[in-house]
Design a protein around this motif. Structure first.
Motif, PDB file in Angstrom:
ATOM      1  N   ASN A  59      20.534 -10.778  24.635  1.00 38.94           N
ATOM      2  CA  ASN A  59      19.679  -9.867  25.405  1.00 38.94           C
ATOM      3  C   ASN A  59      18.444 -10.607  25.896  1.00 38.94           C
ATOM      4  OD1 ASN A  59      21.400  -7.680  24.897  1.00 38.94           O
ATOM      5  ND2 ASN A  59      20.415  -7.241  22.944  1.00 38.94           N
ATOM      6  N   ILE A  60      18.119 -10.377  27.166  1.00 37.80           N
ATOM      7  CA  ILE A  60      16.950 -11.010  27.784  1.00 37.80           C
ATOM      8  C   ILE A  60      16.046  -9.923  28.358  1.00 37.80           C
ATOM      9  CG2 ILE A  60      16.177 -12.467  29.698  1.00 37.80           C
ATOM     10  CD1 ILE A  60      18.731 -14.087  29.342  1.00 37.80           C
ATOM     11  N   GLU A  61      14.747 -10.036  28.086  1.00 38.59           N
ATOM     12  CA  GLU A  61      13.755  -9.133  28.659  1.00 38.59           C
ATOM     13  C   GLU A  61      12.721  -9.952  29.428  1.00 38.59           C
ATOM     14  OE1 GLU A  61      13.844  -5.939  24.943  1.00 38.59           O
ATOM     15  OE2 GLU A  61      11.947  -6.443  25.910  1.00 38.59           O
ATOM     16  N   LEU A  62      12.365  -9.466  30.629  1.00 39.63           N
ATOM     17  CA  LEU A  62      11.412 -10.193  31.453  1.00 39.63           C
ATOM     18  C   LEU A  62      10.543  -9.184  32.205  1.00 39.63           C
ATOM     19  CD1 LEU A  62      10.522 -12.983  32.519  1.00 39.63           C
ATOM     20  CD2 LEU A  62      12.159 -12.699  34.376  1.00 39.63           C
ATOM     21  N   ASP A  63       9.223  -9.332  32.041  1.00 39.36           N
ATOM     22  CA  ASP A  63       8.299  -8.421  32.720  1.00 39.36           C
ATOM     23  C   ASP A  63       8.286  -8.694  34.216  1.00 39.36           C
ATOM     24  OD1 ASP A  63       5.877  -8.617  30.019  1.00 39.36           O
ATOM     25  OD2 ASP A  63       7.608  -7.297  30.298  1.00 39.36           O
ATOM     26  N   LEU A  64       8.219  -7.629  35.000  1.00 41.28           N
ATOM     27  CA  LEU A  64       8.172  -7.775  36.459  1.00 41.28           C
ATOM     28  C   LEU A  64       6.804  -8.283  36.909  1.00 41.28           C
ATOM     29  CD1 LEU A  64      10.050  -4.573  37.612  1.00 41.28           C
ATOM     30  CD2 LEU A  64      10.892  -6.898  37.614  1.00 41.28           C
TER      31      LEU A  64
END
Length: 639
Positions: free
Chosen positions: A634-639
């Protein structure tokens, strides 16, 4: 315009190499059972250093064994040494990325082992690697670091080698004044300590610079020939095949450029090719073919000139100087042979090559200057904050001394100084993180630009040329009457050309997908997943766009994770999920492969690179997996 001899950036061993016949006795001693681990490691290093100059396969075999033993013994100094040898092996194969990885390991372990000599060797090795790729600014930086360490520890032999390499670097940069300055210093030191290998290298470089200067100063020809003959004689006395190949190649160039003895020049060039093949050094082999091509051109043996130039080009077309010479030889030969179409094709390549190299050099210089500017700003700020931290630490100590003057005053001053020190330390930590992010994001921006250029050149350049060839062949087929067998061959050739064009477009697409640039991440991932039967793609809000650099990072992560699941986990089904809300992008890759234990299995370079790129944009990656139960990333990246 005279064609100058090639540039050879070589790090000589500290001592004269043993003759190949003696290596068998060392191997016999190594195979005995009476040696300590330290003695075994020393023997492995000696054997590798000997094989390095005439048997690459043996060198690689014994380097691998030596490195395994050093890692088992946790001997950081020897781990550094064997990684350095590995780097040289891959460097001669022109596998520069792999060589750099080993050299970086060699440097890190040398620093950990506090081995200054090995640290200097690692700096020099990295400098040589950059020099072989014509990255002069980076090469000079590492050579200067190496020279500084060697001077501090008093290793004059190594200083001779590094100064000679620096002169060779300045020769590539066409700074003749600095070339002669460093060579005179190196020559004086080498002759003072009677260092034969150092003299060989210095004489070779002196011959090279006088060869160049002779174009405007004809009296320098005799000096060039004198020094190259001295270097040639020493190379045979020391049994150093790399310098044997280099010196005969240099002699060939002198006889071509100034003495007009083409038969002798061809003899030396052919001898250089034979010796270069024995060393296995691909750049040296390409240089020998280039020298042969130069002689053939002057002898008007145009067919042979073109063949030799094409062989050199196939091996190494990256050199700033050699690349243009080779294309020039190919163009002139085709003009003389009446092959106007081929001449025009290679003339366009020549023009594009000059533009590409010029743009690449400009981009590298600009990126280097920007990175240095940002880094220097951060370092200056860090220095100021360090001074503040030391000041407040001193104030804290002074307050403790003033304890008897009043508990109240002491408490107030101490608390104030402590708070300021913590703030300064936090700012230092934050600035160091910002510094790392600047470097990482600069590298990502450069990579994005290079990928766009490569993809465009593949698609618009080579792809268009292949399509033109296909159309011409189709016209020839329609206008010609062929026998059945020849018609079949012709049809197969057209079919193979179609497949080549399709494969070229596929490669260009995956290097930098046009859909990623034009339509965004979701559409690009959908196209990518559709191209692989085992992969299903699930997404929401497909039309939403955000920062192009972040889109590229997420696309490369998905690409890498899918390929890892197919190659390493042997997955038969993979689900890729993409979800975008108001503030965050979520990317998940789930496979049904063999799985693994994340706590016991070390992550490879690909995973570590992904983590580094994500962290540059404030993103993170979490891995969940068990043996036999597949994996979920799982990868999370802030816009």
């Amino acid at each position: 315009m005279k064609k100058l001899i090639g540039f050879f950036f070589l790090l000589l061993p500290l001592h004269v190499q043993a003759q190949p016949a003696n290596v068998d006795s060392l191997v016999n001693v190594l195979n005995s059972n009476d040696l300590s681990i330290k003695d075994q490691l020393d023997l492995y290093a000696k054997i590798c250093s000997i094989y390095l100059f005439y048997d690459q396969e043996k060198a690689e075999e014994y380097t691998r064994k030596g490195l395994d033993l050093a890692e088992k013994d946790k001997n950081k100094g020897m781990i550094s040494k064997f990684n350095a040898i590995y780097g040289r092996i891959y460097g001669t194969k022109s596998s520069y990325d792999t060589a750099f990885i080993h050299y970086k390991k060699a440097l890190d372990f040398a620093i950990q082992a506090k081995d200054k000599n090995q640290e200097a060797v690692a700096y020099a090795d990295i400098g040589i690697l950059y020099a072989r790729q014509d990255k002069y600014t980076s090469a000079l930086e590492y050579f200067i670091k190496s020279l500084s360490v060697y001077e501090n520890i008093g290793n004059k032999q190594a200083c001779v080698k590094i100064m000679s390499n620096i002169s060779s670097l300045y020769r590539g940069m066409e700074n003749d004044e600095r070339v002669i300055y460093y060579l005179e210093k190196a020559k004086e030191m080498a002759e003072e300590i009677d260092y034969e290998e150092g003299k060989m290298q210095v004489y070779f470089e002196l011959g090279a610079i006088y060869h160049k200067l002779a174009e405007n100063e004809p009296d320098k020809v005799e000096l060039a020939l004198e020094y190259e003959l001295k270097a040639h004689k020493l190379s045979y006395e020391l049994g150093h095949k790399i310098y044997q190949a280099a010196t005969v190649q240099a002699l060939s160039a002198i006889y071509v450029d100034y003495l007009n003895d083409y038969d002798k020049a061809l003899k030396y060039a052919t001898e250089s090719l034979h010796l270069a093949k024995e060393t296995g050094d691909q750049k040296m082999i390409a240089g020998a073919w280039s020298s042969i091509s130069n002689v053939y051109l002057l002898q008007k043996r145009y067919r042979e000139c073109e063949e030799a130039a094409l062989k050199a080009w196939a091996i190494d077309s990256t050199g700033i100087h050699t690349g243009t010479d080779l294309l020039n030889n190919i163009v002139q030969s085709n003009i003389a042979l009446g092959n106007k179409d081929n001449a025009l094709t290679f003339f366009k390549k020549y023009d594009n090559y000059i533009k590409t190299k010029t743009n690449q050099t400009s981009r590298e210089l600009m990126a280097d200057m920007e990175a240095r500017y940002e880094t220097e700003k951060k370092e200056m700020r860090i220095t100021v904050l360090e001074e503040e931290r030391k000041l407040y630490t001193g104030l804290g100590a002074a307050i403790m001394v003033a304890f008897l003057l009043g508990i109240g005053l002491l408490f107030y001053r101490h608390r104030s100084a402590t708070q300021k020190r913590k703030i300064a330390e936090q700012q230092i930590k934050q600035l160091e993180q910002e510094k790392e992010l600047i470097v990482t994001r600069s590298a990502l921006a450069a990579e994005k630009t290079e990928r766009e250029i490569i993809a465009r050149d593949l698609h618009d350049g080579i792809g268009v040329m292949l399509s033109v060839v296909k159309n011409n062949l189709s016209i020839m087929k329609s206008d010609s009457t062929l026998e059945n067998a020849k018609a079949d061959y012709f049809a197969k050739a057209l079919d193979m050309l179609d497949k080549s064009i399709a494969e070229l477009r596929r490669v260009a697409h995956h290097i930098m997908p046009a859909t990623l640039i034009n339509k965004g991440l979701a559409i690009a991932l959908d196209d990518f997943c559709r191209s692989i039967p085992e992969v299903d793609f699930h997404f929401t809000e497909s039309g939403r766009r955000f920062d192009s650099e972040k889109e590229l990072v997420l696309y490369r992560c998905a690409y890498e994770l899918v390929n890892n699941a197919l190659r390493h986990a042997e997955a038969s089904h993979i689900d890729v999920h993409l979800n975008i809300d108001e503030k965050t992008v979520y990317l998940s890759v789930v496979d049904n492969g063999c799985g693994f234990n994340p706590e016991t299995v070390s992550m490879g370079m690909g995973i570590n690179n992904m983590r580094s790129r994500l962290s540059a944009f404030g993103g993170c990656m979490n891995i969940y997996s068990e043996p036999g139960k597949g994996a979920e990333i799982n990868i999370e990246l802030d816009l």
